[in-house]
Enzyme design. Structure first.
Site, mmCIF file in Angstrom:
data_model
loop_
_atom_site.group_PDB
_atom_site.id
_atom_site.type_symbol
_atom_site.label_atom_id
_atom_site.label_comp_id
_atom_site.label_asym_id
_atom_site.label_seq_id
_atom_site.Cartn_x
_atom_site.Cartn_y
_atom_site.Cartn_z
ATOM 1 N N LYS A 1 -12.866 2.269 -4.399
ATOM 2 C CA LYS A 1 -14.262 2.652 -3.317
ATOM 3 C C LYS A 1 -15.259 3.119 -4.395
ATOM 4 O O LYS A 1 -16.528 3.103 -3.982
ATOM 5 C CB LYS A 1 -13.815 3.912 -2.319
ATOM 6 N N HIS B 1 5.378 -26.574 0.634
ATOM 7 C CA HIS B 1 4.636 -27.849 -0.398
ATOM 8 C C HIS B 1 3.420 -27.614 -2.231
ATOM 9 O O HIS B 1 2.852 -28.042 -1.942
ATOM 10 C CB HIS B 1 4.176 -29.327 0.923
ATOM 11 N N GLU C 1 1.093 -1.349 -0.004
ATOM 12 C CA GLU C 1 0.034 -0.014 -0.255
ATOM 13 C C GLU C 1 1.222 1.076 0.004
ATOM 14 O O GLU C 1 0.213 2.389 -0.416
ATOM 15 C CB GLU C 1 -0.811 -0.234 1.123
HETATM 16 O O1 PA5 Z 1 -3.628 2.271 5.721
HETATM 17 C C1 PA5 Z 1 -4.270 2.900 5.524
HETATM 18 O O2 PA5 Z 1 -4.423 3.921 5.620
HETATM 19 C C2 PA5 Z 1 -5.534 2.096 5.280
HETATM 20 O O3 PA5 Z 1 -4.964 0.861 5.600
HETATM 21 C C3 PA5 Z 1 -6.448 2.620 6.021
HETATM 22 O O4 PA5 Z 1 -6.223 2.183 7.785
HETATM 23 C C4 PA5 Z 1 -8.135 1.943 5.937
HETATM 24 O O5 PA5 Z 1 -8.128 1.791 4.461
HETATM 25 C C5 PA5 Z 1 -9.164 2.017 6.766
HETATM 26 O O6 PA5 Z 1 -9.111 3.544 6.646
HETATM 27 P P1 PA5 Z 1 -10.213 4.245 7.641
HETATM 28 O O7 PA5 Z 1 -9.211 4.057 9.258
HETATM 29 O O8 PA5 Z 1 -10.227 5.647 7.220
HETATM 30 O O9 PA5 Z 1 -11.736 3.633 7.975
#
Ligand code: PA5
Length: 504
Positions: free
Chosen positions: A472, A356, A335
């Site tokens: 999203k 395996h 990410e």
């Molecule tokens: O690392 C990040 O910023 C994302 O993975 C968020 O944690 C995730 O999208 C959840 O977001 P939020 O805490 O706003 O619900």
């Protein structure tokens, strides 16, 4: 029929640790001897000079040091491409020092109150608002935690996770586990608008209100932005207990904030020990001497591998409880790195199970792989392997040499490190001496800092995730969220123009 007795099987070390925590016993995490025994180390013995054409030499690696040191200096000073909506997203780097004793006490008190009140605690969240909590919980507790009795759980309630997917079957099955129990909920969302979390909360809130009326507000904890967002508004209206996701810390860097600490404290995990692990690794990672700084060496190794065409990082562990940490890394790195055509795909693997399966690919497939081992050196429980008079399976040599299953499981890392390196895969080993909160804190801090350095090396901001927005928006349009009508029209037009290819 009589049930089986565990004849000749020793104590379960994980249950003993949980019960100990329940009695208030703690690891001596401030003591030097404990710290020396629990020092997370990085081993690059099997990283360089793999056979074949595409090898990484120590020279390739060392040529990167000036760039890495420059990134290290910029990160320390909060400089460079690190902003999100004008805020430098590096609050996590000093968090171990910023967090106060008073705040930890406040968390512990709230967690104890809630834990004492409920039979089951449900943590709602997704991505960074979920993975670190589950990873730490699973790493430090019994595999079948919720099936143990309360004393064996160290006095903690059962722990569940929801909101990390939109699978109604998983949700419904989890609700079955909650039936007849008093339930507490912690809804965690920095934005307060994440669909999966919001839907899960809506269902849980209704259930809690149906069951306990006004008392439901005492069973709900909200962890969100300190001022903004739908959750903050709701919490104000309903009088929920709240915790804060700091402005300058993004989800995947937030396990040491209230995001992680509240749930971990409810599960009976020593959050002060956890903080200590972060602190000590922070001190090591602030070091300006490259070869003494594990995060710089780690970041440089991954980056030089990426430059040499390595696009997949298998993160393999020999510990089933630590598999969640590999999953946490699967989020943290991609990410943060997966921008502008950059980044390595992180593939979490549990060895020896996966040896395996994709083990064949690692050994002999396309040579675009590196491997990082999360190597647990000492397990909680000792599993002796019995002698057998007939020895038809030829295994008596194991007990005869005084070896147990834990010994064999160490070779589940050492063997592949040797073999995969020979097959052309650069391998790094992160040595984790034991399953405890101190060690996890060290690993998390090292990885968070490493990926931040990686952002500088790749030349993009690792603290944002604009790519996540695309799915999203498309999902909102498809489920008919107001405001997404135009996008839905575009999507329908584009889909209609595509050649339909279905096989039935
Ligand atoms: O690392 C990040 O910023 C994302 O993975 C968020 O944690 C995730 O999208 C959840 O977001 P939020 O805490 O706003 O619900």
């Amino acid at each position: 029929m009589r049930g089986m007795k565990l004849v000749g099987i020793g104590e379960n070390g994980t249950i003993a640790a949980q019960e100990g925590r329940g009695r208030g016993e703690r690891n001596p995490f401030q003591e030097k001897s404990f710290k020396d025994e629990n020092r997370v180390r990085l081993d690059l013995t099997y990283f360089f000079d793999t056979p074949g054409d595409v090898k990484i030499t120590v020279g390739d690696f060392e040529s990167l040091i000036p760039k890495v040191m420059e990134a290290h200096g910029m990160l320390k000073e909060n400089k460079g491409d690190i902003f999100d909506k004008g805020i430098p997203m590096t609050g996590w780097q000093d968090m171990p020092e910023r967090i106060t004793v008073e705040h930890l006490e406040e968390i512990k008190e709230a967690a104890e109150n809630l834990a004492g009140e409920v039979d089951a605690y449900v943590s709602l969240g997704i991505g960074g608002s979920y993975l670190g909590i589950e990873a730490t919980f699973k790493a430090l507790t019994h595999h079948y935690f919720n099936s143990l009795d309360r004393e064996q759980r160290g006095g903690a309630p059962e722990i569940y996770f929801l909101g990390q997917n939109m699978d109604p079957d998983y949700f419904r099955d989890t609700l079955d586990m909650l039936e007849g129990k008093k339930v507490g909920v912690n809804v965690i969302s920095k934005s307060g608008t994440t669909t999966e979390t919001a839907i899960a909360f809506r269902i849980m809130r209704r259930l809690l209100e149906e069951n306990w009326g006004d008392e439901a507000s005492n069973l709900i904890v909200v962890t969100t932005d300190k001022e903004k967002g739908a959750l903050r508004k709701l919490a104000r209206q309903k009088g929920y207990r709240t915790f804060v996701v700091p402005d300058d810390i993004g989800g995947r860097f937030s396990v040491l904030s209230d995001v992680g600490l509240v749930g971990l404290a409810v599960a009976g995990i020593d959050i002060e020990e956890f903080v200590e692990g972060f602190k000590d690794m922070r001190a090591r990672c602030m070091n300006d001497e490259f070869w003494s700084n594990p995060c710089l060496v780690h970041a440089a190794a991954r980056h030089v591998a990426w430059e040499k065409g390595k696009k997949i990082e298998v993160v393999a562990t020999n510990s089933s409880p630590l598999y969640g940490v590999a999953r946490w890394m699967e989020q943290l790195f991609p990410e943060s790195e997966g921008h502008e055509g950059h980044g390595m795909w992180v593939s979490p693997s549990l060895y020896s199970e996966k040896l395996h399966a994709n083990g064949q690919m690692v050994q002999e497939g396309e040579r675009n792989i590196i491997e990082t081992f999360l190597f647990l050196k000492n397990h909680d429980s000792k599993m002796e392997i019995p002698r057998d008079e007939e020895d038809l399976d030829g295994l008596n040599f194991v007990p005869d040499r005084g070896l147990d299953m834990g010994y064999v499981n160490r070779k589940v890392i050492e063997g592949p490190a040797y073999a995969h390196h020979k097959g052309g895969v650069p391998c790094m080993i992160v040595e984790i001496p034991r399953r405890n909160a101190y060690n996890l804190g060290q690993v998390y801090y090292m990885m968070e800092r490493s990926v931040a350095i990686s952002g500088y090396l790749l030349g993009h901001n690792p603290f944002i995730q604009p790519g996540v927005e695309a799915y999203k928006k498309a999902m909102f349009a498809l489920i008919g969220k107001p405001g997404y009508e135009d996008l839905l029209k575009d999507m329908e037009t584009e889909t209609a123009a595509k050649r339909k290819i279905t096989v039935s």
